[in-house]
Design a protein around this motif. Sequence first.
Motif, PDB file in Angstrom:
ATOM      1  N   GLY A  24      -7.116  -1.443  -4.478  1.00  0.00           N
ATOM      2  CA  GLY A  24      -8.495  -1.877  -4.633  1.00  0.00           C
ATOM      3  C   GLY A  24      -9.473  -1.187  -3.703  1.00  0.00           C
ATOM      4  N   GLU A  25      -8.978  -0.361  -2.802  1.00  0.00           N
ATOM      5  CA  GLU A  25      -9.851   0.339  -1.852  1.00  0.00           C
ATOM      6  C   GLU A  25     -10.744   1.342  -2.579  1.00  0.00           C
ATOM      7  N   ARG A  26     -11.985   1.432  -2.140  1.00  0.00           N
ATOM      8  CA  ARG A  26     -12.893   2.437  -2.690  1.00  0.00           C
ATOM      9  C   ARG A  26     -12.477   3.794  -2.136  1.00  0.00           C
ATOM     10  N   ILE A  27     -12.114   4.722  -3.031  1.00  0.00           N
ATOM     11  CA  ILE A  27     -11.518   5.993  -2.602  1.00  0.00           C
ATOM     12  C   ILE A  27     -12.383   7.204  -2.890  1.00  0.00           C
ATOM     13  N   ALA A  28     -13.344   7.083  -3.780  1.00  0.00           N
ATOM     14  CA  ALA A  28     -14.179   8.224  -4.161  1.00  0.00           C
ATOM     15  C   ALA A  28     -15.406   7.683  -4.872  1.00  0.00           C
ATOM     16  N   GLN A  29     -16.311   8.582  -5.168  1.00  0.00           N
ATOM     17  CA  GLN A  29     -17.462   8.197  -5.979  1.00  0.00           C
ATOM     18  C   GLN A  29     -17.558   9.135  -7.169  1.00  0.00           C
ATOM     19  N   LEU A  30     -18.044   8.602  -8.259  1.00  0.00           N
ATOM     20  CA  LEU A  30     -18.177   9.343  -9.509  1.00  0.00           C
ATOM     21  C   LEU A  30     -19.657   9.493  -9.825  1.00  0.00           C
ATOM     22  N   VAL A  31     -20.118  10.738  -9.861  1.00  0.00           N
ATOM     23  CA  VAL A  31     -21.504  11.034 -10.211  1.00  0.00           C
ATOM     24  C   VAL A  31     -21.511  11.601 -11.627  1.00  0.00           C
ATOM     25  N   ILE A  32     -22.268  11.003 -12.508  1.00  0.00           N
ATOM     26  CA  ILE A  32     -22.409  11.493 -13.877  1.00  0.00           C
ATOM     27  C   ILE A  32     -23.601  12.443 -13.887  1.00  0.00           C
ATOM     28  N   ALA A  33     -23.348  13.700 -14.272  1.00  0.00           N
ATOM     29  CA  ALA A  33     -24.393  14.721 -14.182  1.00  0.00           C
ATOM     30  C   ALA A  33     -24.440  15.551 -15.463  1.00  0.00           C
ATOM     31  N   ALA A  70      -7.448  13.044  -6.474  1.00  0.00           N
ATOM     32  CA  ALA A  70      -6.586  13.773  -5.542  1.00  0.00           C
ATOM     33  C   ALA A  70      -7.158  13.623  -4.139  1.00  0.00           C
ATOM     34  N   LEU A  71      -6.406  12.952  -3.272  1.00  0.00           N
ATOM     35  CA  LEU A  71      -6.837  12.760  -1.886  1.00  0.00           C
ATOM     36  C   LEU A  71      -5.953  13.560  -0.947  1.00  0.00           C
ATOM     37  N   ILE A  72      -6.529  13.966   0.184  1.00  0.00           N
ATOM     38  CA  ILE A  72      -5.782  14.632   1.254  1.00  0.00           C
ATOM     39  C   ILE A  72      -6.165  13.983   2.574  1.00  0.00           C
ATOM     40  N   ASN A  73      -5.186  13.835   3.437  1.00  0.00           N
ATOM     41  CA  ASN A  73      -5.403  13.272   4.768  1.00  0.00           C
ATOM     42  C   ASN A  73      -5.491  14.430   5.753  1.00  0.00           C
ATOM     43  N   LEU A  74      -6.689  14.729   6.211  1.00  0.00           N
ATOM     44  CA  LEU A  74      -6.905  15.840   7.139  1.00  0.00           C
ATOM     45  C   LEU A  74      -6.824  15.403   8.602  1.00  0.00           C
ATOM     46  N   SER A  75      -6.526  14.139   8.855  1.00  0.00           N
ATOM     47  CA  SER A  75      -6.461  13.650  10.231  1.00  0.00           C
ATOM     48  C   SER A  75      -5.050  13.861  10.791  1.00  0.00           C
ATOM     49  N   ALA A  76      -4.893  13.514  12.063  1.00  0.00           N
ATOM     50  CA  ALA A  76      -3.592  13.610  12.724  1.00  0.00           C
ATOM     51  C   ALA A  76      -2.817  12.296  12.631  1.00  0.00           C
ATOM     52  N   GLY A  99       0.831  -1.203   0.000  1.00  0.00           N
ATOM     53  CA  GLY A  99       0.000   0.000   0.000  1.00  0.00           C
ATOM     54  C   GLY A  99       0.861   1.247   0.000  1.00  0.00           C
ATOM     55  N   VAL A 100       0.225   2.383   0.168  1.00  0.00           N
ATOM     56  CA  VAL A 100       0.920   3.676   0.161  1.00  0.00           C
ATOM     57  C   VAL A 100       0.509   4.428   1.418  1.00  0.00           C
ATOM     58  N   LEU A 101       1.496   4.973   2.127  1.00  0.00           N
ATOM     59  CA  LEU A 101       1.222   5.740   3.335  1.00  0.00           C
ATOM     60  C   LEU A 101       0.966   7.204   2.982  1.00  0.00           C
ATOM     61  N   LEU A 102      -0.070   7.753   3.607  1.00  0.00           N
ATOM     62  CA  LEU A 102      -0.408   9.163   3.419  1.00  0.00           C
ATOM     63  C   LEU A 102      -0.351   9.830   4.789  1.00  0.00           C
ATOM     64  N   PRO A 103       0.679  10.660   5.022  1.00  0.00           N
ATOM     65  CA  PRO A 103       0.832  11.286   6.338  1.00  0.00           C
ATOM     66  C   PRO A 103      -0.211  12.383   6.567  1.00  0.00           C
ATOM     67  N   PRO A 104      -0.341  12.841   7.805  1.00  0.00           N
ATOM     68  CA  PRO A 104      -1.258  13.946   8.084  1.00  0.00           C
ATOM     69  C   PRO A 104      -0.967  15.137   7.170  1.00  0.00           C
ATOM     70  N   MET A 105      -2.006  15.699   6.614  1.00  0.00           N
ATOM     71  CA  MET A 105      -1.950  16.825   5.675  1.00  0.00           C
ATOM     72  C   MET A 105      -1.249  16.468   4.365  1.00  0.00           C
ATOM     73  N   GLY A 106      -0.953  15.189   4.161  1.00  0.00           N
ATOM     74  CA  GLY A 106      -0.343  14.744   2.914  1.00  0.00           C
ATOM     75  C   GLY A 106      -1.368  14.663   1.798  1.00  0.00           C
ATOM     76  N   ARG A 107      -0.890  14.859   0.584  1.00  0.00           N
ATOM     77  CA  ARG A 107      -1.737  14.779  -0.610  1.00  0.00           C
ATOM     78  C   ARG A 107      -1.162  13.724  -1.542  1.00  0.00           C
ATOM     79  N   ILE A 108      -2.067  13.078  -2.286  1.00  0.00           N
ATOM     80  CA  ILE A 108      -1.634  12.057  -3.237  1.00  0.00           C
ATOM     81  C   ILE A 108      -2.611  12.033  -4.405  1.00  0.00           C
ATOM     82  N   LEU A 109      -2.090  11.766  -5.583  1.00  0.00           N
ATOM     83  CA  LEU A 109      -2.911  11.595  -6.775  1.00  0.00           C
ATOM     84  C   LEU A 109      -2.987  10.092  -7.035  1.00  0.00           C
ATOM     85  N   VAL A 110      -4.177   9.529  -6.825  1.00  0.00           N
ATOM     86  CA  VAL A 110      -4.363   8.079  -6.854  1.00  0.00           C
ATOM     87  C   VAL A 110      -4.883   7.630  -8.215  1.00  0.00           C
ATOM     88  N   PRO A 111      -4.174   6.722  -8.875  1.00  0.00           N
ATOM     89  CA  PRO A 111      -4.649   6.211 -10.165  1.00  0.00           C
ATOM     90  C   PRO A 111      -5.808   5.238  -9.979  1.00  0.00           C
TER      91      PRO A 111
END
Length: 154
Positions: free
Chosen positions: A116-125, A102-108, A43-55
């Motif tokens: 394979g983790e569900r990371i976001a949802q896509l709404v077609i509008a 683009a995810l951000i970790n706002l926790s401490a 997996g990939v570690l995302l530190p507090p306030m870290g940002r990552i662009l997830v494919p």
Amino acid sequence: MIALPILPLPHHDSELPLPAHATDGAAGLDLRACLLPAERAAGVLLPPMGRILVPTGLALAIPSGHEGQVRPRSGLATRHGVTVLNSPGTVDADYRGEVKVALINLSAETWRLTHGERIAQLVIAPYAHAAAERVETLEATGRGTAGFGSTGMG
């Protein structure tokens, strides 16, 4: 229901399901992390306030006149403090590249993103194109120029 052509890219893991609605009443299709092969086991570690662009390993052909709105998953946000950075992100109908989130970790706490983790949802509008038109005045309303918080707190 509209058709949404989805192209798994060469690095996509064929074991991952295509985006789908979790329930019949769900507005969004779940997007999953498709990590690079070297990252999949640990997996990939995302530190507090870290940002990552997830494919996601996927490209889409969103129908003309529609957009894909990439939105946070409420469970990920409330349990781990991880959310979509540019929420909602927009996937334009004429974009054919890989959808990334683009995810951000706002926790401490450092958070581990797993393959394979569900990371976001896509709404077609649907959307409307607007043609900007310079005017001298705007139509008056009861609210007028009153801005943030002007309609009350409750």
